[in-house]
Write an enzyme that holds these catalytic residues in place. Structure first.
Site, PDB file in Angstrom:
ATOM      1  N   LYS A  95       0.845  -1.209   0.000  1.00 35.24           N
ATOM      2  CA  LYS A  95       0.000   0.000   0.000  1.00 35.24           C
ATOM      3  C   LYS A  95       0.877   1.255   0.000  1.00 35.24           C
ATOM      4  O   LYS A  95       0.597   2.221  -0.714  1.00 35.24           O
ATOM      5  CB  LYS A  95      -0.956  -0.016   1.196  1.00 35.24           C
ATOM      6  CG  LYS A  95      -2.090  -1.029   1.026  1.00 35.24           C
ATOM      7  CD  LYS A  95      -2.923  -1.266   2.284  1.00 35.24           C
ATOM      8  CE  LYS A  95      -3.881  -2.439   2.043  1.00 35.24           C
ATOM      9  NZ  LYS A  95      -4.691  -2.798   3.221  1.00 35.24           N
TER      10      LYS A  95
ATOM     11  N   GLN B  19      -5.059  -1.769   9.441  1.00 33.86           N
ATOM     12  CA  GLN B  19      -4.902  -3.084   8.816  1.00 33.86           C
ATOM     13  C   GLN B  19      -5.473  -4.166   9.734  1.00 33.86           C
ATOM     14  O   GLN B  19      -5.173  -4.214  10.922  1.00 33.86           O
ATOM     15  CB  GLN B  19      -3.419  -3.347   8.511  1.00 33.86           C
ATOM     16  CG  GLN B  19      -3.159  -4.604   7.712  1.00 33.86           C
ATOM     17  CD  GLN B  19      -3.735  -4.562   6.292  1.00 33.86           C
ATOM     18  OE1 GLN B  19      -3.834  -3.511   5.674  1.00 33.86           O
ATOM     19  NE2 GLN B  19      -4.111  -5.714   5.775  1.00 33.86           N
TER      20      GLN B  19
ATOM     21  N   ASP C 154     -11.250   2.358   3.448  1.00 35.23           N
ATOM     22  CA  ASP C 154     -11.498   0.914   3.325  1.00 35.23           C
ATOM     23  C   ASP C 154     -12.984   0.631   3.078  1.00 35.23           C
ATOM     24  O   ASP C 154     -13.345  -0.478   2.659  1.00 35.23           O
ATOM     25  CB  ASP C 154     -11.101   0.199   4.631  1.00 35.23           C
ATOM     26  CG  ASP C 154      -9.751  -0.498   4.539  1.00 35.23           C
ATOM     27  OD1 ASP C 154      -9.351  -0.875   3.430  1.00 35.23           O
ATOM     28  OD2 ASP C 154      -9.119  -0.666   5.605  1.00 35.23           O
TER      29      ASP C 154
END
Ligand code: GUN
Length: 290
Positions: free
Chosen positions: A53, A97, A120
């Protein structure tokens, strides 16, 4: 002839498109999009995802910040860090995460994220807005799959689509997006570990999206000739011939299924690269809105 859906090449094209847009924003006096990521602990998969990422941010011309914590961080301290990112005007979007250590309530952390920075698309506000077709941050894997289908001109309207798996991150949002009029516009069936007719459902499908995390689960006898197969699986299976000691295995028995299909995504190089790329698109969207 089977059409191999090249997610890696498509993701590279989209990242170049994003970078061009970012440079145009910066040239006209705007600010570079800024993505932050919180990584807790040292899970191998999570380390790799977060590293990729950060690299994708560089490729897109974004600023990025990685905040690392040991896996004994308290839930309260993590919630405080989320609050700081919510309040930081330099950060357009951020992710925490997953998975998180067992002593931390993941849902509580997700719900602490400001929905306007939830790139997200995991916050219930974004999940709900997506489900009724309102503008929202859409979770990256299902968004990437829709984008692949669009860019490869694969017809979905009125098609029979079977989704294997009902996770919050992939199966559930994928089913919503595939059925929506402005999404896939397909007839959608969701199958999971307790679906007795799973194989029969698959055999009737024009499109199968496999997201159950079981290597080579979708076998040739489950696939209608000419079907489109999207493989979301990324299970690490031990492989002593690899330097890393493992290889990634999809949910589809690629070797035997591919010859039957009209189009199929490989693992790796299919859905995976698109997922990170869609996170970049969401971050750009957040930056435009802020
Ligand atoms: N863990 C596995 N996939 C994801 C993802 O898309 N986002 C976050 N935050 N964690 C993950």
């Amino acid at each position: 002839m089977v059409n191999l859906i090249d997610g890696k090449a498509t993701a590279a094209t989209i990242k170049a498109e994003i970078k061009a847009e970012v440079e145009a924003i910066v040239a006209s006096g705007g600010k570079r999009p800024h993505l932050a990521a919180i990584l807790v602990g040292h899970d191998g998969g999570s380390e790799t995802y977060v590293k990729n990422k950060v690299l994708a941010c560089e490729a897109c011309g974004f600023e990025s910040t990685l905040l690392r914590f040991e896996d004994d961080i308290t839930e309260q301290k993590l919630l405080d860090e989320v609050e700081k990112l919510n309040a930081n005007p330099s950060v357009d979007g951020f992710i925490v995460q997953l998975p998180l250590p067992k002593h931390i309530d993941e849902q509580k952390v997700i719900e602490a994220i400001d929905p306007r920075k939830d790139v997200d698309g995991f916050h219930p506000v974004n999940v709900g807005r997506m489900a009724i077709g309102l503008p929202a941050f859409i979770s990256a894997t299902p968004k990437g799959i829709l984008e692949l289908l669009r860019r490869y001109n694969i017809p979905t309207s009125g098609k029979k689509c079977v989704i294997l798996g009902r996770s919050n991150i992939v199966g559930k949002p994928m089913s919503q997006l595939m059925m929506q009029k402005n999404g896939g516009d397909a007839t959608v069936t969701v199958c999971h570990s307790h679906s007795p007719q799973l194989k029969d459902e698959c055999r009737e499908a024009d499109i199968i999206i496999a997201a159950i995390g079981r290597p080579a689960f979708v076998t040739a006898d489950m696939v209608k000739p000419g079907a489109v197969i999207i493989d979301v699986g990324t299970t690490r299976v031990p492989d002593p011939t690899r330097k890393s000691g493992y290889r990634l295995s999809g949910d589809v028995d690629f070797e035997n299924v591919a010859p039957l299909c009209s189009a199929i995504t490989p693992v790796p190089g299919g859905v995976g690269p698109m997922t990170i790329c869609m996170l970049m698109q969401n971050t750009l969207q957040a930056a435009r809105q802020s």
